[in-house]
Design an enzyme around this catalytic site. Structure first.
Site, PDB file in Angstrom:
ATOM      1  N   PHE A 150     -15.899  48.928  61.339  1.00  0.00           N
ATOM      2  CA  PHE A 150     -16.788  47.992  62.026  1.00  0.00           C
ATOM      3  C   PHE A 150     -17.312  48.656  63.289  1.00  0.00           C
ATOM      4  CE2 PHE A 150     -18.032  43.483  62.235  1.00  0.00           C
ATOM      5  CZ  PHE A 150     -17.935  43.153  60.911  1.00  0.00           C
TER       6      PHE A 150
ATOM      7  N   GLN B 271     -24.784  38.242  73.697  1.00  0.00           N
ATOM      8  CA  GLN B 271     -24.947  39.270  72.673  1.00  0.00           C
ATOM      9  C   GLN B 271     -26.035  38.915  71.658  1.00  0.00           C
ATOM     10  OE1 GLN B 271     -21.729  40.160  69.512  1.00  0.00           O
ATOM     11  NE2 GLN B 271     -21.814  41.972  70.814  1.00  0.00           N
TER      12      GLN B 271
ATOM     13  N   HIS C   5     -27.050  39.985  68.126  1.00  0.00           N
ATOM     14  CA  HIS C   5     -26.528  40.718  66.973  1.00  0.00           C
ATOM     15  C   HIS C   5     -27.693  41.444  66.317  1.00  0.00           C
ATOM     16  CE1 HIS C   5     -24.703  41.628  63.118  1.00  0.00           C
ATOM     17  NE2 HIS C   5     -23.542  41.185  63.549  1.00  0.00           N
TER      18      HIS C   5
ATOM     19  N   LEU D 166     -27.017  35.220  60.202  1.00  0.00           N
ATOM     20  CA  LEU D 166     -26.280  36.465  60.378  1.00  0.00           C
ATOM     21  C   LEU D 166     -26.114  37.251  59.074  1.00  0.00           C
ATOM     22  CD1 LEU D 166     -24.562  38.104  62.401  1.00  0.00           C
ATOM     23  CD2 LEU D 166     -22.593  36.811  61.588  1.00  0.00           C
TER      24      LEU D 166
ATOM     25  N   GLU E  84     -22.123  42.836  60.165  1.00  0.00           N
ATOM     26  CA  GLU E  84     -21.985  44.244  60.453  1.00  0.00           C
ATOM     27  C   GLU E  84     -21.164  44.931  59.351  1.00  0.00           C
ATOM     28  OE1 GLU E  84     -21.412  44.595  64.691  1.00  0.00           O
ATOM     29  OE2 GLU E  84     -19.803  46.010  64.303  1.00  0.00           O
TER      30      GLU E  84
ATOM     31  N   ARG F 239     -22.950  46.656  69.227  1.00  0.00           N
ATOM     32  CA  ARG F 239     -24.101  45.800  68.918  1.00  0.00           C
ATOM     33  C   ARG F 239     -25.239  45.892  69.920  1.00  0.00           C
ATOM     34  NH1 ARG F 239     -20.647  40.569  66.735  1.00  0.00           N
ATOM     35  NH2 ARG F 239     -20.119  41.527  64.728  1.00  0.00           N
TER      36      ARG F 239
ATOM     37  N   HIS G 225     -26.449  35.637  69.351  1.00  0.00           N
ATOM     38  CA  HIS G 225     -25.236  35.505  68.552  1.00  0.00           C
ATOM     39  C   HIS G 225     -24.010  35.008  69.302  1.00  0.00           C
ATOM     40  CE1 HIS G 225     -22.622  36.284  65.197  1.00  0.00           C
ATOM     41  NE2 HIS G 225     -21.938  37.214  65.823  1.00  0.00           N
TER      42      HIS G 225
ATOM     43  N   ARG H 143     -19.391  42.373  73.379  1.00  0.00           N
ATOM     44  CA  ARG H 143     -18.228  42.206  72.515  1.00  0.00           C
ATOM     45  C   ARG H 143     -18.333  43.114  71.296  1.00  0.00           C
ATOM     46  NH1 ARG H 143     -17.411  39.515  67.967  1.00  0.00           N
ATOM     47  NH2 ARG H 143     -19.160  38.061  68.053  1.00  0.00           N
TER      48      ARG H 143
END
Lengths: 235, 597
Positions: free
Chosen positions: B117, B237, B239, B249, B252, B283, B370, B412
């Site tokens: 990730f 954030q 995304h 979404l 990822e 991100r 996000h 994050r």
């Protein structure tokens, strides 16, 4: 394009019975039915009430009947159902207001099948996970997808006829645990489902499978539970 | 009639953090969980890719690497004591979920499976590490279901479809909350010794977002009105991969499985921006790269999107170029069947909403609002802390997205939010119960519900000159355009002015629905009030921070400025005006350095 929505309306504080209102909305074929309902609520009539949250088919809030079939309003596009759309609450649960139904009996049925993992054996040494083979995990993969939207249960003729029937969604949940080889309470759940209001009320109408927005093959799942009940075997 | 209930602990919100808090608090204290949604509708259920933990199930990993990656991902704004605590708790937290029955995917040996990730690396080689424990691409759904199931098993008291309206504080201590029961319109007072807010985020203030309708910042707005500060609210954030226009979404995990980003010229562009880990950079870095490609004319067909490509032939070609191998050293080879098995939900989303089949076609994506890194300030035990000295507010706790521990700092890492909710939800629950068991009930004030009643009356009796739907859309547009991925002084100040104008116009709305039963119009309007409050806080905090760090990227201050800005923002509302202050960042092992991926 102009989209015509015929929407079931019922205000318990004013109306003796429900009626339909027709709204015309300018939209396009990629609009979600939920987008249209939001537009109506925002611009024509703020009193129109419905549940919604995630708006992309994973939270299970907005199960309604669209052109006579149970669907999620957020996962149904104009291109799927056409420019003339009839929107009604799902059947079999008491209508509270407009498109909102009383979900309590649905969740009561869910809770009746021991919808939680049961394993009273000691945990593995060293604070590790219980092992499970990918093949054993795959057996119940499909039923872990359920979002408890109630599309299946409220499309089931047996449930309409008898609200005490646990209904397909509860059986899907039971299946998720019965066929999990880490769980130790399959026999208890099979016992619960063998009661009068249990799985015997399923007459394989197939509506549940057609209604499921998560594409769970519910009739097949129910068949697997029935077979386990008869044979006592889980594999 | 207002009904009053008494519990030792009340938890507000029933997503992952609220359920974990409820589960742990109820072990030793009489606990209620109230939620405006049925718990299984909570937004935790939308999380897809995984939960981060250095289990090392597939390859070598350790919690110290996870700690460093999280500190680096945070652009050094995260508090390192809290990050270290979370990352060291992580393996046990994930094992606990498995022990609760969570159906993680499995390795051939039967252990919990893990995938790469963004931003999670082997600190020795710098290469992506398999740290995200997953259940297909519905890991959040499985966490939410499993925790709700455990709550049922343990007979936790739920108040489903109760909207929190207010926080009751007496003598500087928590004393409960006011809520409205949606099905009847009745007000309820939950009198409690300890209150835990786990109300989630506020991404609905942005036009393109992955967030649920429910994400309106209720908890943060309520506490702000009571003089509690909010922390680092400028850090939001975006995304990288939301479905074009809809914002839904796309995990990822797609890139974790080898998917790559492709611009309008058909080029893979991430190597330009992150030469080492490319498409698996963190991100903020990837979102800026996409934005830059679009701005420089390399969007697809001149539009505001690029492609995400998980077609096996593409994945395998680039995997070979990158030298990616399986753990045993064999050639990485993704098949269409594996794509279907590992990413079923995102394939479903693409088919339903775009008519695109990701196995044979590329997905049009754009960055989507996000996650809020900022929120209600807490320490690592979930206790709300209200100043620069981290003074604890007695009896008040927060956990999950609404809280700012801070473990995410400026940005994050993927899979750290599911970890955050499980770890800090648990500790908030434990601490709240411990506090409640040593405390007495504060005496409730007369008419604790009067402020909530007054808010509702105002919304019902406005002039009606303004329309809620329209105000809401104007808010979302201006926040996305002017307080989005790239920011500058001029745009942010004009956004702030616009938000203040909308706040003034909000006073002219009038709710048409006069009923009590499921008055969703009244509640949505009340939520818009919270969103306006939070938007003003974000725009103010963002305009104030004159540097670029993590998710806060300024065109007019393009560099990180540790000399002046290595500090948390705190923002208070005092006499109707916002006031900004700061608090130091806790740095233990990792001194700030340049952040390169």
């Amino acid at each position: 394009m102009e989209i015509t929505l015929k929407v079931f309306r019922y205000n318990p504080e004013k109306d003796k019975r429900g009626h339909y209102e027709v709204y015309k909305v300018e939209g396009d074929e990629n609009d979600r039915v939920l987008d249209l309902l939001e537009y109506i609520k925002g611009n024509y009539d703020g009193t129109l009430s419905f549940r919604r949250s995630c708006a992309h088919g994973v939270c299970g809030s907005d199960a309604i009947r669209i052109n006579g079939r149970n669907m999620l309003a957020c996962k149904t596009l104009v291109r799927d159902v056409g420019e003339k759309i009839t929107v009604e609450p799902v059947l079999g649960l008491k209508i509270v207001k407009d498109l909102i139904v009383d979900m309590e009996p649905f969740f009561d049925n869910y809770k009746a099948v021991l919808p939680y993992f049961i394993n009273n054996s000691p945990l593995p040494e060293g604070g590790r996970e219980r092992l499970q083979s990918p093949e054993a995990r795959a057996i119940f993969d499909e039923t872990t997808k359920c979002i408890l939207c109630a599309c299946c249960t409220t499309s089931c003729p047996s449930y309409w006829a008898n609200g005490n029937y646990y209904g397909p969604a509860a059986i899907v949940t039971a299946h998720r645990f019965i066929f999990d080889d880490r769980d130790e309470a399959a026999a208890e759940r099979l016992q619960i489902l063998s009661e009068t209001d249990g799985i015997a009320r399923c007459h394989t109408a197939y509506n549940c499978t057609e209604a499921c927005p998560r594409e769970i093959k519910i009739t097949k799942v129910i068949g697997e539970v029935k077979l386990a009940m008869v044979t006592g075997k889980l594999d | 009639m207002t009904k009053t209930h008494q519990f030792d602990v009340v938890v507000v919100g029933a997503g992952g953090a609220g359920l974990m808090a409820g589960l742990y608090a109820s072990k030793t204290a009489k606990t209620a969980v109230i939620s405006k949604l049925y718990p299984t509708r909570s937004h935790t259920g939308a999380a897809q890719g995984g939960i981060a933990a250095a289990l090392g199930n597939i390859e070598g990993d350790n919690p110290d690497w996870h700690t460093y990656d999280t500190v680096k991902g945070s652009d050094y704004l995260g508090d390192q004591d809290a990050i270290e605590f979370m990352c060291h708790e992580a393996p046990q937290a994930v094992i606990e979920l498995e022990n609760y029955g969570l159906p993680f995917d499995r390795t051939p040996e039967g252990k919990i499976s893990q995938r790469p990730f963004g931003g999670h690396t082997n600190n020795e080689t710098g290469k992506p590490v398999r740290r995200a424990a997953h259940a297909a691409d519905r890991t959040g759904h499985m966490i939410l279901q499993t925790l709700y199931q455990q709550c049922i098993k343990n007979k936790v008291n739920f108040f489903d479809e109760y909207q929190v309206l207010d926080f009751i504080m007496v003598n500087g201590k928590a004393a409960g909350v006011v809520a409205v029961e949606l099905s009847t319109g009745e007000l309820h007072i939950i009198h409690a010794k300890a209150v835990i807010f786990a109300t989630g985020g506020h991404g609905r203030i942005f036009e393109v977002t992955s967030n649920a309708y429910a994400y309106t910042g209720d908890g943060a707005a309520i506490l702000l009105r009571h003089g509690i500060p909010l922390e680092d609210m400028e850090f939001f954030q975006f995304h990288p991969t939301g479905i074009y226009k809809l914002g839904i979404l796309i995990t990822e995990g797609v890139r974790g499985e080898g998917g790559v980003l492709i611009n309008g010229k058909g080029e893979r562009f991430m190597p330009k921006y992150a030469p080492n880990i490319k498409d698996l950079a963190s991100r903020d870095v990837v979102s800026r790269a996409i934005y830059t490609e679009i701005k420089e004319g390399r969007g697809v067909d001149g539009k505001n999107f690029v492609y995400l490509d998980i077609r096996p032939e593409t994945v395998n070609k680039f995997a070979a170029d990158d030298g990616r191998t399986n753990v045993d050293g064999s050639k990485y080879n993704l098949t269409a069947e594996q794509v279907l098995a590992k990413l079923p939900d995102i394939i479903d989303f693409c088919r339903v909403y775009l008519g695109v089949d990701p196995v044979t076609q590329m997905m049009p994506i754009q960055p989507t609002a996000h996650y809020s890194m900022g929120g209600i300030p807490t320490n690592k035990f979930g206790e709300v802390v209200i100043d620069d000295k981290n003074t604890v507010f007695p009896g008040l706790y927060a956990a999950g997205e609404c809280a700012c521990v801070s473990v995410h700092g400026g940005n994050r890492l993927g899979c750290n939010s599911l970890l955050d909710i499980v770890v800090f939800g648990k500790y908030a629950g434990l601490k709240a119960a411990e506090y409640a068991n040593q405390s007495e009930f504060e005496k409730l004030p007369a008419e604790a519900e009067s402020a909530s009643k007054a808010q509702f009356e105002t919304l019902k009796n406005g002039s009606g000159k303004e329309n809620v739907f329209k105000l809401s859309n104007e808010l979302k547009k201006v926040m996305f355009a002017d307080v989005g991925i790239y920011r500058n002084e001029k745009d942010m100040l004009s956004a702030l002015e616009k938000v203040r104008e909308l706040k003034a116009r909000f006073k002219e709305v009038k709710v048409q629905d006069t009923g009590r039963i499921f008055n969703t119009e009244l509640l949505n309007t009340w939520e818009l009030g919270n969103m306006l409050e939070i938007a003003e806080v974000i725009a103010s905090s963002a305009a104030n921070r004159k540097e670029s760090r993590g998710g806060h990227s300024r065109e007019d201050y393009p560099n990180r400025d540790d000399a002046n800005w290595l500090k948390h923002t705190l923002i208070w509302k005092k006499n109707g005006k916002l006031e900004i202050g700061y608090k130091p960042v806790t740095i233990t092992k990792h001194q700030p350095k340049a952040r390169v991926y």
